[in-house]
Design a protein around this motif. Structure first.
Motif, short mmCIF file in Angstrom:
data_model
loop_
_atom_site.label_atom_id
_atom_site.label_comp_id
_atom_site.label_asym_id
_atom_site.label_seq_id
_atom_site.Cartn_x
_atom_site.Cartn_y
_atom_site.Cartn_z
N ARG A 266 0.84 -1.21 0.00
CA ARG A 266 0.00 0.00 0.00
C ARG A 266 0.87 1.26 0.00
N ARG A 267 1.97 1.21 0.74
CA ARG A 267 2.85 2.38 0.80
C ARG A 267 3.54 2.62 -0.53
N ASP A 268 3.80 1.55 -1.26
CA ASP A 268 4.53 1.69 -2.53
C ASP A 268 3.89 0.80 -3.59
N PRO A 269 2.75 1.23 -4.15
CA PRO A 269 2.06 0.40 -5.15
C PRO A 269 2.87 0.20 -6.43
N GLY A 270 3.92 0.99 -6.62
CA GLY A 270 4.77 0.80 -7.77
C GLY A 270 5.52 -0.53 -7.74
N ARG A 271 5.49 -1.21 -6.59
CA ARG A 271 6.13 -2.52 -6.45
C ARG A 271 5.25 -3.66 -6.93
N ILE A 272 4.09 -3.36 -7.48
CA ILE A 272 3.11 -4.40 -7.76
C ILE A 272 3.64 -5.46 -8.73
N GLY A 273 4.47 -5.05 -9.71
CA GLY A 273 5.00 -6.03 -10.66
C GLY A 273 5.81 -7.11 -9.98
N ALA A 274 6.78 -6.71 -9.14
CA ALA A 274 7.59 -7.68 -8.41
C ALA A 274 6.74 -8.45 -7.40
N ALA A 275 5.74 -7.78 -6.82
CA ALA A 275 4.88 -8.44 -5.84
C ALA A 275 4.12 -9.59 -6.48
N VAL A 276 3.61 -9.39 -7.69
CA VAL A 276 2.85 -10.45 -8.37
C VAL A 276 3.74 -11.65 -8.66
N GLU A 277 5.01 -11.42 -8.97
CA GLU A 277 5.91 -12.55 -9.19
C GLU A 277 6.06 -13.39 -7.92
N GLU A 278 6.24 -12.72 -6.78
CA GLU A 278 6.37 -13.45 -5.52
C GLU A 278 5.06 -14.13 -5.13
N LEU A 279 3.94 -13.45 -5.36
CA LEU A 279 2.64 -14.04 -5.04
C LEU A 279 2.37 -15.27 -5.90
N ALA A 280 2.81 -15.23 -7.16
CA ALA A 280 2.65 -16.40 -8.04
C ALA A 280 3.52 -17.56 -7.56
N ARG A 281 4.69 -17.25 -7.05
CA ARG A 281 5.55 -18.30 -6.49
C ARG A 281 4.96 -18.87 -5.21
N TYR A 282 4.49 -18.00 -4.35
CA TYR A 282 4.05 -18.38 -3.02
C TYR A 282 2.82 -19.29 -3.06
N ASP A 283 1.86 -18.96 -3.89
CA ASP A 283 0.64 -19.78 -3.98
C ASP A 283 0.05 -19.62 -5.38
N GLY A 284 0.69 -20.25 -6.34
CA GLY A 284 0.31 -20.11 -7.74
C GLY A 284 -0.95 -20.88 -8.09
N PRO A 285 -1.49 -20.62 -9.27
CA PRO A 285 -2.77 -21.21 -9.67
C PRO A 285 -2.67 -22.64 -10.18
N ALA A 286 -1.47 -23.09 -10.54
CA ALA A 286 -1.31 -24.43 -11.12
C ALA A 286 -0.32 -25.24 -10.28
#
Length: 401
Positions: A266-286
């Motif tokens: 929330r403090r730095d929404p510009g990090r969303i690209g890198a955040a999505v990569e980690e979120l995909a690793r952490y609990d991906g859809p496949a």
């Protein structure tokens, strides 16, 4: 006199463990070894590969084929599709795969994907407008599911009135109701009939959409056949919708369960690209890559897989391999997760990866912007997941703000 006995096959791993607690299951699998025997998605024995390096290599290994004709007689019996839907990239190896992917790439361009950015944000805002006054919502049905289905249908050129059926069909294919044994077959038939009509309409009256472009695309004298067109439309719809729904839902839940990471984003929404990569690793859809078949005896992690047998590559376990991702059970949005395999690797890397990333980034930022006090509206133990090792996704995600 002494005698020796030939060791039998290793015991089967219970696949339900991978659904109930994938993190704990991954830890146990890594401790036990890199390759395991498992009851596959069709109930028959298969080989499960879990180590990051082994999975990454296997994703690009030409000795592990996607074409079902390489399966041993009497072996793999997965979902049976009619020929018009079966001729898709998930069942192909080079040279057919190379030819079709080259043709599709001519139509599915970065420019076409980028043109969807503003429509995606507009759709996200409209969906959030609809639930905002209520103070709470079930986020999968109200947001995570309708957003991708709208985007995919816009991409293909499917009219708004036909989009609700698409979601019902894809749900029936992924997790059919046990009380309706013919449900998946009915969904396939309905989808085939609809896509047949849709392709005929696009030929008669082409528009500025991906399906019209796929009909028109050619490379010298080569172009897509009718079955190839049909199966591509099916694959784009099915995979594009399914994976993005789960990526958005799983990412939202992960952020709500890690408030310090949520505050940092929330403090730095510009990090969303890198955040999505980690979120995909952490609990991906496949949890698993598409099944493969050994075209010859193949040694993986010191284990020889006989020719013709089914090989499953556990993306979920690879992402929890501590040799590649230190402290893998910790969500860390500052982590360099760029090597994750959630969207594949090698020649079968997901064609729609840029679109899935864009949708997830926009969906999360729009949601967090709109609801600064977003919170889970149930205990984590009450949440239910799809009972499938094919897809890692929530059945419902109740939230409040």
């Amino acid at each position: 006199m002494s005698s020796t006995t030939t060791p039998g096959p290793p015991p089967l791993v219970d696949p339900s463990r991978l659904v109930a607690d994938p993190g704990a299951a991954a830890r146990e699998l890594h401790e036990a070894g890199p390759v395991h025997r498992i009851a596959g998605t069709d109930g028959l024995p298969a080989w499960l590969v879990t180590g990051y390096d082994d999975v990454r290599r296997a994703l690009g290994d030409p000795r592990l084929a996607l074409d079902k004709r390489h399966a041993a007689p009497g072996g793999y019996r997965g979902l049976a599709l009619p020929p018009a839907l079966d001729a898709n990239l998930l069942n192909m190896d080079p040279p057919d795969h190379t030819r079709i992917r080259r043709l599709v790439s001519r139509a599915f361009t970065p420019r076409r994907v980028e043109q969807l950015r503003e429509p995606i944000r507009g759709t996200a805002d409209r969906l959030l407008d609809a639930v905002a006054p209520h103070g709470r919502a079930e986020l999968i049905s109200a947001y995570a599911a309708p957003l991708p289905i709208t985007v995919i249908c816009e991409l293909l050129g499917v009219a708004p009135g036909d989009r609700a059926d698409f979601r019902a069909w894809t749900d029936a294919l992924i997790t059919p109701d046990p009380a309706r044994p013919g449900q998946a077959k009915e969904a396939v038939g309905s989808m085939l009939a609809f896509l047949t009509r849709l392709l005929a309409a696009k030929r008669t009256d082409p528009a500025d959409d991906l399906l019209s472009d796929l009909i028109a695309v050619r490379d010298e004298e080569d172009r897509l056949t009718e079955d190839e067109l049909m199966s591509l439309a099916f694959l784009i719809l099915f995979a594009g919708y399914e994976n993005t729904v789960h990526l958005i839902g799983n990412a939202t839940l992960a952020l709500l369960g890690h408030p310090e990471q949520l505050r940092a984003l929330r403090r730095d929404p510009g990090r969303i690209g890198a955040a999505v990569e980690e979120l995909a690793r952490y609990d991906g859809p496949a949890p698993l890559a598409i099944r493969r078949f050994a075209v010859e005896d193949v040694t993986i992690g010191g284990v020889t897989v006989p020719a013709g047998e089914t090989v499953l590559l556990s993306l979920a376990a690879a992402h929890r391999d501590p040799r590649r991702f230190p402290e893998p059970d910790r969500l860390d949005l500052d982590r360099d997760a760029s090597g994750h395999l959630a969207l594949g690797h090698g020649i079968h890397y997901c064609l729609g990866a840029p679109l899935a990333r864009m949708e997830t980034e926009i969906a999360l930022i729009a949601l967090l912007d709109r609801f600064p006090r977003l919170a889970l509206d149930a205990s984590p133990e009450e949440l239910r997941w799809r009972p499938s090792i094919r897809a890692r996704g929530l059945l419902a995600l109740p939230v409040r703000w």
